[in-house]
Motif scaffolding. Structure first.
Motif, PDB file in Angstrom:
ATOM      1  N   CYS A   1     -35.322 -34.743   9.627  1.00 13.80           N
ATOM      2  CA  CYS A   1     -36.154 -35.507  10.543  1.00 13.80           C
ATOM      3  C   CYS A   1     -37.500 -34.810  10.752  1.00 13.80           C
ATOM      4  O   CYS A   1     -37.740 -33.717  10.235  1.00 13.80           O
ATOM      5  CB  CYS A   1     -35.439 -35.661  11.881  1.00 13.80           C
ATOM      6  SG  CYS A   1     -35.181 -34.080  12.718  1.00 13.80           S
ATOM      7  N   ALA A   2     -38.359 -35.416  11.553  1.00  9.87           N
ATOM      8  CA  ALA A   2     -39.686 -34.846  11.794  1.00  9.87           C
ATOM      9  C   ALA A   2     -39.593 -33.462  12.437  1.00  9.87           C
ATOM     10  O   ALA A   2     -40.364 -32.553  12.094  1.00  9.87           O
ATOM     11  CB  ALA A   2     -40.491 -35.783  12.693  1.00  9.87           C
ATOM     12  N   GLY A   3     -38.646 -33.278  13.353  1.00  7.49           N
ATOM     13  CA  GLY A   3     -38.494 -31.970  13.987  1.00  7.49           C
ATOM     14  C   GLY A   3     -38.063 -30.891  13.019  1.00  7.49           C
ATOM     15  O   GLY A   3     -38.519 -29.747  13.094  1.00  7.49           O
ATOM     16  N   CYS A   4     -37.173 -31.250  12.084  1.00  5.08           N
ATOM     17  CA  CYS A   4     -36.733 -30.296  11.058  1.00  5.08           C
ATOM     18  C   CYS A   4     -37.899 -29.901  10.163  1.00  5.08           C
ATOM     19  O   CYS A   4     -38.070 -28.731   9.801  1.00  5.08           O
ATOM     20  CB  CYS A   4     -35.612 -30.907  10.218  1.00  5.08           C
ATOM     21  SG  CYS A   4     -34.130 -31.329  11.151  1.00  5.08           S
ATOM     22  N   LYS A   5     -38.712 -30.877   9.805  1.00  2.00           N
ATOM     23  CA  LYS A   5     -39.875 -30.604   8.961  1.00  2.00           C
ATOM     24  C   LYS A   5     -40.896 -29.741   9.694  1.00  2.00           C
ATOM     25  O   LYS A   5     -41.511 -28.852   9.109  1.00  2.00           O
ATOM     26  CB  LYS A   5     -40.507 -31.920   8.503  1.00  2.00           C
ATOM     27  CG  LYS A   5     -39.635 -32.701   7.537  1.00  2.00           C
ATOM     28  CD  LYS A   5     -40.266 -34.038   7.164  1.00  2.00           C
ATOM     29  CE  LYS A   5     -39.378 -34.796   6.186  1.00  2.00           C
ATOM     30  NZ  LYS A   5     -39.933 -36.126   5.836  1.00  2.00           N
ATOM     31  N   GLN A   6     -41.067 -30.004  10.992  1.00  2.00           N
ATOM     32  CA  GLN A   6     -42.016 -29.225  11.782  1.00  2.00           C
ATOM     33  C   GLN A   6     -41.574 -27.769  11.857  1.00  2.00           C
ATOM     34  O   GLN A   6     -42.395 -26.849  11.747  1.00  2.00           O
ATOM     35  CB  GLN A   6     -42.126 -29.809  13.191  1.00  2.00           C
ATOM     36  CG  GLN A   6     -43.356 -29.343  13.962  1.00  2.00           C
ATOM     37  CD  GLN A   6     -44.631 -29.948  13.409  1.00  2.00           C
ATOM     38  OE1 GLN A   6     -44.638 -31.085  12.952  1.00  2.00           O
ATOM     39  NE2 GLN A   6     -45.713 -29.203  13.457  1.00  2.00           N
ATOM     40  N   PHE A   7     -40.267 -27.540  12.022  1.00  2.00           N
ATOM     41  CA  PHE A   7     -39.742 -26.169  12.074  1.00  2.00           C
ATOM     42  C   PHE A   7     -40.008 -25.457  10.751  1.00  2.00           C
ATOM     43  O   PHE A   7     -40.420 -24.287  10.727  1.00  2.00           O
ATOM     44  CB  PHE A   7     -38.246 -26.208  12.369  1.00  2.00           C
ATOM     45  CG  PHE A   7     -37.616 -24.853  12.547  1.00  2.00           C
ATOM     46  CD1 PHE A   7     -37.782 -24.137  13.718  1.00  2.00           C
ATOM     47  CD2 PHE A   7     -36.842 -24.292  11.536  1.00  2.00           C
ATOM     48  CE1 PHE A   7     -37.198 -22.897  13.895  1.00  2.00           C
ATOM     49  CE2 PHE A   7     -36.247 -23.052  11.696  1.00  2.00           C
ATOM     50  CZ  PHE A   7     -36.432 -22.348  12.878  1.00  2.00           C
ATOM     51  N   GLY A   8     -39.772 -26.143   9.648  1.00  2.00           N
ATOM     52  CA  GLY A   8     -40.020 -25.529   8.345  1.00  2.00           C
ATOM     53  C   GLY A   8     -41.474 -25.238   8.114  1.00  2.00           C
ATOM     54  O   GLY A   8     -41.848 -24.180   7.587  1.00  2.00           O
ATOM     55  N   LYS A   9     -42.335 -26.154   8.535  1.00  2.00           N
ATOM     56  CA  LYS A   9     -43.776 -26.001   8.300  1.00  2.00           C
ATOM     57  C   LYS A   9     -44.402 -24.947   9.192  1.00  2.00           C
ATOM     58  O   LYS A   9     -45.214 -24.142   8.741  1.00  2.00           O
ATOM     59  CB  LYS A   9     -44.467 -27.357   8.525  1.00  2.00           C
ATOM     60  CG  LYS A   9     -45.972 -27.329   8.307  1.00  2.00           C
ATOM     61  CD  LYS A   9     -46.572 -28.702   8.564  1.00  2.00           C
ATOM     62  CE  LYS A   9     -48.088 -28.674   8.415  1.00  2.00           C
ATOM     63  NZ  LYS A   9     -48.700 -30.001   8.691  1.00  2.00           N
ATOM     64  N   ASP A  10     -44.034 -24.956  10.476  1.00  2.55           N
ATOM     65  CA  ASP A  10     -44.694 -24.064  11.429  1.00  2.55           C
ATOM     66  C   ASP A  10     -44.041 -22.698  11.550  1.00  2.55           C
ATOM     67  O   ASP A  10     -44.724 -21.685  11.655  1.00  2.55           O
ATOM     68  CB  ASP A  10     -44.723 -24.710  12.820  1.00  2.55           C
ATOM     69  CG  ASP A  10     -45.715 -25.847  12.916  1.00  2.55           C
ATOM     70  OD1 ASP A  10     -46.454 -26.058  11.945  1.00  2.55           O
ATOM     71  OD2 ASP A  10     -45.740 -26.532  13.951  1.00  2.55           O
ATOM     72  N   VAL A  11     -42.704 -22.663  11.557  1.00  2.00           N
ATOM     73  CA  VAL A  11     -41.998 -21.401  11.805  1.00  2.00           C
ATOM     74  C   VAL A  11     -41.609 -20.712  10.505  1.00  2.00           C
ATOM     75  O   VAL A  11     -41.972 -19.557  10.272  1.00  2.00           O
ATOM     76  CB  VAL A  11     -40.751 -21.640  12.684  1.00  2.00           C
ATOM     77  CG1 VAL A  11     -40.015 -20.322  12.938  1.00  2.00           C
ATOM     78  CG2 VAL A  11     -41.153 -22.285  14.011  1.00  2.00           C
ATOM     79  N   LEU A  12     -40.914 -21.422   9.637  1.00  2.00           N
ATOM     80  CA  LEU A  12     -40.404 -20.794   8.421  1.00  2.00           C
ATOM     81  C   LEU A  12     -41.431 -20.729   7.293  1.00  2.00           C
ATOM     82  O   LEU A  12     -41.104 -20.299   6.178  1.00  2.00           O
ATOM     83  CB  LEU A  12     -39.149 -21.530   7.942  1.00  2.00           C
ATOM     84  CG  LEU A  12     -37.954 -21.445   8.899  1.00  2.00           C
ATOM     85  CD1 LEU A  12     -36.785 -22.236   8.350  1.00  2.00           C
ATOM     86  CD2 LEU A  12     -37.557 -19.996   9.156  1.00  2.00           C
TER      87      LEU A  12
END
Length: 294
Positions: free
Chosen positions: A59-70
């Motif tokens: 989902c969008a939240g999973c993608k945001q975590f990958g893009k911003d944090v990981l």
């Protein structure tokens, strides 16, 4: 306790990691995909396991975590240097599903990071809803401390505060331009629009940021993790919530910069100048990124 910082902004843009073939949900970490192999590697190296249970595609939240944090260079480096990285898809069958059952992890869930020893046991209690670097880093520290491992180097960490203004679109733009500010995020706290700010304490201070932000009209209230650090500041708590993605880095939207894959640090600075000084915004891009928009 040792602190594991995000790399300084200048290091992040000048020493960008090479792009990987990873899906966006899992960032730029080089992942192991087999639990037994990760456990063996943990036994051989003495490193604990950084186990990411993630929805891919997500989902969008999973993608945001990958893009911003990981995808943050400092976090990626810390994970790969101090842990055995292990990725488990929480929406697949086969070995992934077997690991989900073993750890009683829900399928099709938001990302969950668990820290395991070489026997596969949790080093620290599992915790859900860890969605930002500020929340993840202390858990990385705690896991390494529990595993008896320390970081040889201890560079300065980023610090944070939240500033209130009438419009966080303006807040991100004006605060992002302040010297030493490395990241901004539009959000809500105490019923108000705020800009959450991360900064490099070797380059600026809370007082300096607040003074400059007040002069720009974007600091009607100041919230800190430790209000005693600044007279008149109020307590920042876990009640803070980020604004929707559509409200983040609003000045970038509709500009050529919007199509670039920017690090969070780059996005903060480019957003500050995208509409007011495009030449200055270009200074925060790599040569390849500049070629892409020309």
């Amino acid at each position: 306790m040792k602190i594991f910082p995000l790399l300084l902004f200048t290091l992040a843009i000048n020493s960008c990691r090479a792009a990987t073939d990873n899906p966006i949900e899992v960032g730029k970490v080089s992942w192991n995909r087999d639990l037994p192999a990760a456990l063996n590697l943990s036994k051989e190296t003495g490193k604990p396991i950084f186990a990411l249970f993630q929805e891919v595609p997500g989902c969008a939240g999973c993608k945001q975590f990958g893009k911003d944090v990981l995808s943050d260079n400092g976090i990626v480096e810390t994970i790969e240097k101090n842990f055995v990285p292990l990725l488990i898809h929480n929406n697949k069958g086969g070995k992934d599903a077997e690991v989900l059952r073993k750890y009683n992890e829900p399928a099709w869930n938001f990302q969950v990071v668990r820290f395991l020893d070489s026997e596969g046991k949790d080093l620290i209690p599992r915790k859900d809803r860890i969605w930002t670097a500020a929340e993840l880093i202390p858990r990385m520290e705690a896991a390494l401390e529990k595993a008896g491992r320390t970081q040889a180097a201890n560079p300065p960490k980023t610090s944070r505060l939240a500033l209130c203004q009438h419009c966080f679109w303006t807040g991100e733009m004006k605060i992002g331009a302040i010297k030493g500010v490395t990241r901004t995020e539009a959000g809500f706290f105490d019923g108000r629009e705020v800009t959450l700010v991360e900064f490099d304490p070797t380059r600026t201070t809370i007082a300096e940021i607040t003074k400059k932000a007040k002069s720009e009209g974007v600091a009607s209230a100041v919230y800190l993790d430790n209000p005693a650090e600044l007279k008149g500041a109020q307590q920042l708590t876990s009640a803070y919530r980020p604004a929707p993605a559509s409200d983040q880095k609003k000045q970038l939207q509709g500009t050529p910069f919007a199509k670039l894959e920017l690090s969070p640090e780059q996005a903060t600075k480019v957003n500050a100048y995208a509409r007011t000084d495009s030449k200055k915004a270009l200074q925060y891009l790599t040569p390849a990124q500049i070629r892409e928009i020309r």
